[in-house]
Design an enzyme around this catalytic site. Structure first.
Site, PDB file in Angstrom:
ATOM      1  N   HIS A 156      28.811  15.584  43.827  1.00 46.17           N
ATOM      2  CA  HIS A 156      27.480  15.015  43.986  1.00 46.17           C
ATOM      3  C   HIS A 156      26.564  16.135  44.441  1.00 46.17           C
ATOM      4  CE1 HIS A 156      28.970  10.956  43.493  1.00 46.17           C
ATOM      5  NE2 HIS A 156      29.994  11.323  44.236  1.00 46.17           N
TER       6      HIS A 156
ATOM      7  N   ASP B 117      11.566  27.321  53.092  1.00 39.45           N
ATOM      8  CA  ASP B 117      10.633  28.417  52.828  1.00 39.45           C
ATOM      9  C   ASP B 117      10.527  28.635  51.318  1.00 39.45           C
ATOM     10  OD1 ASP B 117      10.214  28.692  55.540  1.00 39.45           O
ATOM     11  OD2 ASP B 117      11.846  30.124  55.766  1.00 39.45           O
TER      12      ASP B 117
ATOM     13  N   LYS C 123      23.645  18.273  46.068  1.00 36.33           N
ATOM     14  CA  LYS C 123      22.840  18.308  47.272  1.00 36.33           C
ATOM     15  C   LYS C 123      21.810  19.410  47.075  1.00 36.33           C
ATOM     16  CE  LYS C 123      26.972  16.932  49.434  1.00 36.33           C
ATOM     17  NZ  LYS C 123      27.846  16.887  48.285  1.00 36.33           N
TER      18      LYS C 123
END
Length: 57
Positions: free
Chosen positions: A43, A50, A45
């Site tokens: 899955h 920044d 992420k």
């Protein structure tokens, strides 16, 4: 899908792909593509901080 991004920003974009060790040899060869995608399913992420954008599994 990532190729245009890599081509346009080759000094800024680095792509690293992962191939699950669970899918090797005969299993990889004989499983249909729709099924072998589920072996070692990750899955995504997404991290953004920044000027850094990281997608991981």
């Amino acid at each position: 899908m990532l190729l245009p991004l890599v081509q346009k920003y080759k000094d800024l974009v680095h792509v690293h792909l992962y191939h699950t060790p669970d899918l090797r040899g005969l299993v990889r060869r004989y499983l249909p593509e729709r099924i072998n995608e589920t072996v070692g399913l990750n899955h995504m992420k997404i991290y953004l901080a920044d000027d850094d954008f990281v997608i991981s599994g």
